[in-house]
Design a protein around this motif. Sequence first.
Motif, PDB file in Angstrom:
ATOM      1  N   ALA A 111       0.830  -1.206   0.000  1.00 29.14           N
ATOM      2  CA  ALA A 111       0.000   0.000   0.000  1.00 29.14           C
ATOM      3  C   ALA A 111       0.863   1.253   0.000  1.00 29.14           C
ATOM      4  O   ALA A 111       2.020   1.236   0.426  1.00 29.14           O
ATOM      5  N   TYR A 112       0.283   2.344  -0.523  1.00 31.62           N
ATOM      6  CA  TYR A 112       0.948   3.639  -0.425  1.00 31.62           C
ATOM      7  C   TYR A 112      -0.043   4.687   0.056  1.00 31.62           C
ATOM      8  O   TYR A 112      -1.257   4.603  -0.193  1.00 31.62           O
ATOM      9  N   THR A 113       0.481   5.646   0.780  1.00 31.80           N
ATOM     10  CA  THR A 113      -0.291   6.815   1.205  1.00 31.80           C
ATOM     11  C   THR A 113       0.568   8.048   0.933  1.00 31.80           C
ATOM     12  O   THR A 113       1.694   8.139   1.440  1.00 31.80           O
ATOM     13  N   LEU A 114       0.064   8.945   0.127  1.00 32.38           N
ATOM     14  CA  LEU A 114       0.772  10.191  -0.176  1.00 32.38           C
ATOM     15  C   LEU A 114       0.020  11.337   0.490  1.00 32.38           C
ATOM     16  O   LEU A 114      -1.117  11.654   0.130  1.00 32.38           O
ATOM     17  N   ILE A 115       0.665  11.943   1.484  1.00 31.29           N
ATOM     18  CA  ILE A 115       0.066  13.080   2.210  1.00 31.29           C
ATOM     19  C   ILE A 115       0.829  14.334   1.826  1.00 31.29           C
ATOM     20  O   ILE A 115       2.042  14.427   2.061  1.00 31.29           O
ATOM     21  N   CYS A 116       0.151  15.279   1.230  1.00 30.85           N
ATOM     22  CA  CYS A 116       0.820  16.499   0.768  1.00 30.85           C
ATOM     23  C   CYS A 116       0.267  17.734   1.475  1.00 30.85           C
ATOM     24  O   CYS A 116      -0.934  18.026   1.396  1.00 30.85           O
ATOM     25  N   LYS A 117       1.149  18.449   2.164  1.00 27.64           N
ATOM     26  CA  LYS A 117       0.792  19.715   2.794  1.00 27.64           C
ATOM     27  C   LYS A 117       0.874  20.831   1.755  1.00 27.64           C
ATOM     28  O   LYS A 117       1.878  20.959   1.059  1.00 27.64           O
ATOM     29  N   ASN A 159      -8.448  21.434   4.050  1.00 20.60           N
ATOM     30  CA  ASN A 159      -7.654  21.893   5.195  1.00 20.60           C
ATOM     31  C   ASN A 159      -6.158  21.956   4.857  1.00 20.60           C
ATOM     32  O   ASN A 159      -5.297  21.511   5.621  1.00 20.60           O
ATOM     33  N   HIS A 160      -5.890  22.493   3.663  1.00 15.57           N
ATOM     34  CA  HIS A 160      -4.524  22.730   3.192  1.00 15.57           C
ATOM     35  C   HIS A 160      -3.706  21.450   3.030  1.00 15.57           C
ATOM     36  O   HIS A 160      -2.484  21.455   3.225  1.00 15.57           O
ATOM     37  N   GLN A 161      -4.358  20.372   2.665  1.00 19.74           N
ATOM     38  CA  GLN A 161      -3.628  19.158   2.317  1.00 19.74           C
ATOM     39  C   GLN A 161      -4.489  18.260   1.421  1.00 19.74           C
ATOM     40  O   GLN A 161      -5.700  18.409   1.359  1.00 19.74           O
ATOM     41  N   PHE A 162      -3.831  17.361   0.704  1.00 19.52           N
ATOM     42  CA  PHE A 162      -4.564  16.323  -0.025  1.00 19.52           C
ATOM     43  C   PHE A 162      -3.873  14.992   0.201  1.00 19.52           C
ATOM     44  O   PHE A 162      -2.675  14.935   0.498  1.00 19.52           O
ATOM     45  N   VAL A 163      -4.659  13.918   0.100  1.00 13.61           N
ATOM     46  CA  VAL A 163      -4.151  12.580   0.408  1.00 13.61           C
ATOM     47  C   VAL A 163      -4.576  11.604  -0.695  1.00 13.61           C
ATOM     48  O   VAL A 163      -5.761  11.526  -1.045  1.00 13.61           O
ATOM     49  N   PHE A 164      -3.601  10.887  -1.235  1.00 10.31           N
ATOM     50  CA  PHE A 164      -3.864   9.804  -2.179  1.00 10.31           C
ATOM     51  C   PHE A 164      -3.514   8.482  -1.511  1.00 10.31           C
ATOM     52  O   PHE A 164      -2.491   8.386  -0.818  1.00 10.31           O
TER      53      PHE A 164
END
Length: 373
Positions: free
Chosen positions: A28-34, A68-73
């Motif tokens: 699995a991958y989780t990309l959290i971008c501020k 809230n100033h972030q996105f998550v894939f």
Amino acid sequence: MLIFIQMFKQIFLIVFLFSISKLYAQSAYTLICKVDSSLHLENETFYLKHINNGDINPMVHDSVKVKNHQFVFQGTMNTPAVYTRLISKKDGSEKWFMLSSGTSHAVLSKPNFNPKSGKPLGVSSSFTIPGDERFRLMEITDKLYDLYVEEIDKFRELSNSSKEETIQDQLMDSSFHYLDKKNPYLITLIAENPSNYTTLYLLSYYRPNLLNKDVGKLEQLFNRLDESLRQSEEGKRLQKIINAKKHINVGMIAPDFSMKDVHGKTIKLSDFRGKKVLLDFWASWCVPCIENLPKLKEYAERENLTVLAISLDHDRNNWLKAIKNHKFDWVIHISELQGWKGPIIQNLYNIESIPRSIIVDEKGKMIDIDLKL
């Protein structure tokens, strides 16, 4: 009947995905971008698209909104990392990068500036994943390519502005030689990062042209990779490519093969022993291949060559239609009709780009493995 077909498709998809999962360990991958608040991107959409080299990872076309100033894939991949595009819906800008399995913490700040024009680049230009070595190595590689591509564009502009075909060809040839100047830098990057998955990725899918010509150097770099990378499915694939390249060299006997022609008759390369043969690898969808046909005909007639045109098409109708439409009926046409995955194309001759021409002499020896017309 329609229900049966739909059920068949679903069963086939399940079996295919199961077989892929058996070959490659899924993770699995989780990309959290501020996202920098000064960019005012709240509720704006970003897309994520994987580059499916080697048909190993599933094609992904995902999208999320900034909250809230972030996105998550989130998703899964079958390799330690996958080459990916982040695309901003707002301005269409793209960031190509290496996305690793596990959790990645990225940052999107104010856009970078074009060093020449001084103008800001797109929203995605400043995307980065601090501390990620796979990301870092791929970013250096991409910047290296971009640097040389900018200069190549100048050659192409000059070529297009010239009315003399000879000068056009000379300029385009110079542009390819210029691109090769990046090779020493890229090879150094590869040699210095033997445990980085991006290194295996580059050797597999974006290796410098120098390594395609020097299989000994390619094998040397491959053998320096960590054992885990060499024993991975992609590593084993690359080992097969290296083994195939060892048998395709000037002075060696061209590997014999048999294929069906347009009438279904079996044609063998060894049937032409005593004649000088040009193996022309092409496809109906390959524009440079089609553009190359006049030069190919002129060269073949001048050198008294028998031409075996080996198509990388899948569709028989497209293959036959191209032969007719482009008046390419003066050669012997054969094909596996398996695209890039035919055993002769992929394993025996390791054809990785087209057009590609190999010349075999009367004794069956290869005297040119990458003829440029």
